[in-house]
Design a protein around this motif. Sequence first.
Motif, PDB file in Angstrom:
ATOM      1  N   LEU A 271       0.843  -1.197   0.000  1.00 35.30           N
ATOM      2  CA  LEU A 271       0.000   0.000   0.000  1.00 35.30           C
ATOM      3  C   LEU A 271       0.876   1.244   0.000  1.00 35.30           C
ATOM      4  CD1 LEU A 271      -2.793  -1.013   2.565  1.00 35.30           C
ATOM      5  CD2 LEU A 271      -2.909  -1.036   0.067  1.00 35.30           C
ATOM      6  N   ARG A 272       0.577   2.170  -0.863  1.00 35.07           N
ATOM      7  CA  ARG A 272       1.383   3.376  -0.974  1.00 35.07           C
ATOM      8  C   ARG A 272       0.765   4.558  -0.227  1.00 35.07           C
ATOM      9  NH1 ARG A 272       4.419   0.225  -1.563  1.00 35.07           N
ATOM     10  NH2 ARG A 272       5.570  -0.453  -3.406  1.00 35.07           N
ATOM     11  N   LEU A 273      -0.543   4.560  -0.053  1.00 28.18           N
ATOM     12  CA  LEU A 273      -1.207   5.645   0.657  1.00 28.18           C
ATOM     13  C   LEU A 273      -1.110   5.382   2.155  1.00 28.18           C
ATOM     14  CD1 LEU A 273      -2.777   8.267   0.271  1.00 28.18           C
ATOM     15  CD2 LEU A 273      -4.893   6.928   0.244  1.00 28.18           C
ATOM     16  N   GLN A 274      -0.293   6.143   2.862  1.00 22.62           N
ATOM     17  CA  GLN A 274       0.014   5.879   4.262  1.00 22.62           C
ATOM     18  C   GLN A 274      -1.212   5.992   5.152  1.00 22.62           C
ATOM     19  OE1 GLN A 274       2.989   4.757   5.265  1.00 22.62           O
ATOM     20  NE2 GLN A 274       2.129   4.491   7.319  1.00 22.62           N
ATOM     21  N   ALA A 275      -2.082   6.955   4.882  1.00 17.00           N
ATOM     22  CA  ALA A 275      -3.277   7.128   5.708  1.00 17.00           C
ATOM     23  C   ALA A 275      -4.188   5.904   5.615  1.00 17.00           C
ATOM     24  CB  ALA A 275      -4.029   8.392   5.287  1.00 17.00           C
ATOM     25  N   TYR A 276      -4.385   5.423   4.406  1.00 13.19           N
ATOM     26  CA  TYR A 276      -5.224   4.236   4.201  1.00 13.19           C
ATOM     27  C   TYR A 276      -4.586   3.015   4.859  1.00 13.19           C
ATOM     28  CZ  TYR A 276      -7.780   0.547   1.785  1.00 13.19           C
ATOM     29  OH  TYR A 276      -8.534  -0.559   1.502  1.00 13.19           O
ATOM     30  N   LYS A 277      -3.271   2.910   4.764  1.00 16.88           N
ATOM     31  CA  LYS A 277      -2.552   1.797   5.385  1.00 16.88           C
ATOM     32  C   LYS A 277      -2.724   1.815   6.903  1.00 16.88           C
ATOM     33  CE  LYS A 277       2.095  -0.191   5.696  1.00 16.88           C
ATOM     34  NZ  LYS A 277       3.512  -0.056   5.256  1.00 16.88           N
ATOM     35  N   SER A 278      -2.659   2.976   7.521  1.00 16.79           N
ATOM     36  CA  SER A 278      -2.824   3.090   8.971  1.00 16.79           C
ATOM     37  C   SER A 278      -4.231   2.692   9.409  1.00 16.79           C
ATOM     38  CB  SER A 278      -2.514   4.524   9.419  1.00 16.79           C
ATOM     39  OG  SER A 278      -1.198   4.892   9.074  1.00 16.79           O
ATOM     40  N   VAL A 279      -5.225   3.109   8.630  1.00 18.95           N
ATOM     41  CA  VAL A 279      -6.611   2.764   8.956  1.00 18.95           C
ATOM     42  C   VAL A 279      -6.822   1.256   8.879  1.00 18.95           C
ATOM     43  CG1 VAL A 279      -9.007   2.987   8.214  1.00 18.95           C
ATOM     44  CG2 VAL A 279      -7.531   5.000   8.258  1.00 18.95           C
ATOM     45  N   VAL A 280      -6.296   0.639   7.826  1.00 25.81           N
ATOM     46  CA  VAL A 280      -6.435  -0.812   7.664  1.00 25.81           C
ATOM     47  C   VAL A 280      -5.741  -1.552   8.805  1.00 25.81           C
ATOM     48  CG1 VAL A 280      -5.846  -2.778   6.204  1.00 25.81           C
ATOM     49  CG2 VAL A 280      -6.684  -0.671   5.169  1.00 25.81           C
ATOM     50  N   GLN A 281      -4.546  -1.116   9.162  1.00 26.25           N
ATOM     51  CA  GLN A 281      -3.826  -1.752  10.257  1.00 26.25           C
ATOM     52  C   GLN A 281      -4.599  -1.642  11.560  1.00 26.25           C
ATOM     53  OE1 GLN A 281       0.178   0.218   9.117  1.00 26.25           O
ATOM     54  NE2 GLN A 281       0.743  -1.561  10.316  1.00 26.25           N
ATOM     55  N   THR A 282      -5.187  -0.509  11.811  1.00 25.65           N
ATOM     56  CA  THR A 282      -5.959  -0.323  13.045  1.00 25.65           C
ATOM     57  C   THR A 282      -7.129  -1.290  13.112  1.00 25.65           C
ATOM     58  OG1 THR A 282      -5.365   2.028  13.100  1.00 25.65           O
ATOM     59  CG2 THR A 282      -7.252   1.329  14.427  1.00 25.65           C
ATOM     60  N   PHE A 283      -7.837  -1.448  12.018  1.00 28.27           N
ATOM     61  CA  PHE A 283      -8.999  -2.331  12.003  1.00 28.27           C
ATOM     62  C   PHE A 283      -8.607  -3.796  12.173  1.00 28.27           C
ATOM     63  CE2 PHE A 283     -11.339   1.276  10.138  1.00 28.27           C
ATOM     64  CZ  PHE A 283     -12.519   1.177  10.873  1.00 28.27           C
TER      65      PHE A 283
END
Length: 330
Positions: free
Chosen positions: A130-142
């Motif tokens: 994943l290149r979009l860091q914000a999206y990656k952080s959200v996915v990791q949190t979930f």
Amino acid sequence: MDSLKVQSVETVDPGYNAAKNTANVEVKSDISKFQRLKRDKWLYLLLIPGLAYFIIFKYLPMWGIVIAFQDYSPFLGIFGSKWVGFENFIDFFKNPDFFRLLENTFILACLDLVFFFPAPIILALLLNELRLQAYKSVVQTFIYVPHFMSWVIIASITYIFFTTSGGVVNEIVSLIYGKEINFLSAPEWFRPLIMGQIIWKESGWGTVIFLAALASVDKEQYEAAIVDGAGRMRRLWHVTLPAVRSTIVVLLILRLGNFLDTGFQQIFLMSNSLNRSVADVFDTYVYFVGITQGAYSYSTAVGLFKGIVGVVLVLGANKLAKKMGQDGIF
């Protein structure tokens, strides 16, 4: 004149300088051990709580395994109970339940290695792409959230979804096939449910170590691979996976140490009288025999058997890893 001779020897013979420097380094290293100990004394003091925890709660309780060789009675204590040697182990191996317990535990352990162990690796590789860091952080949190739920909550969620009394999954199944499936009581569905729970609960948390290993991969290797014409799958196979290979090997060896440890809480909560034939494992057997029936020596022998198998598997896997060119864990 003597100083000139020494200087000429140093100039002519480079080995003289190397030997001299090596001797100085050895002296400095011997001195530095004590200097480091004195310098880092507060850091060593910080180890005391951790060491105390393992000594009190991990090593001292190991003294209790002696009751596996006794006819233990709580009223007589360890020192007053009668020694029976390997009688408890012999009774366990002769018990008709032994092979059934071994089969159920072994199948769940193999399913865990085949389906759950690779899941965090695959998930970490996908997150790393994943290149979009914000999206990656959200996915990791979930995907981290299920790890913090207890097995009681996980079992309750499973019951709500799969029960025949208005369960969401069974409602969909009945619409498609015209009948409901008793997922919670059917023996053939017990293992898939157990594996699904483990993967959903722990896969996200398991990615933490692999993502940390992937973060240390040199970006120049990816750039060099791109210049050489490697696509995404090629980069994944030849750059990313070799970077985490040692981490995978170490975690696999450690996982084999708990090969027969299928987890008591999850199995106990998901088992019932209808799926008992496939749900009985060593962990639940120890509980029913040792706690509910009071066979403390016998249940301790069962637990010690599990531990010995784990030690053998760890030593064997570590030796095999070294033969294959990996570092292992010791």
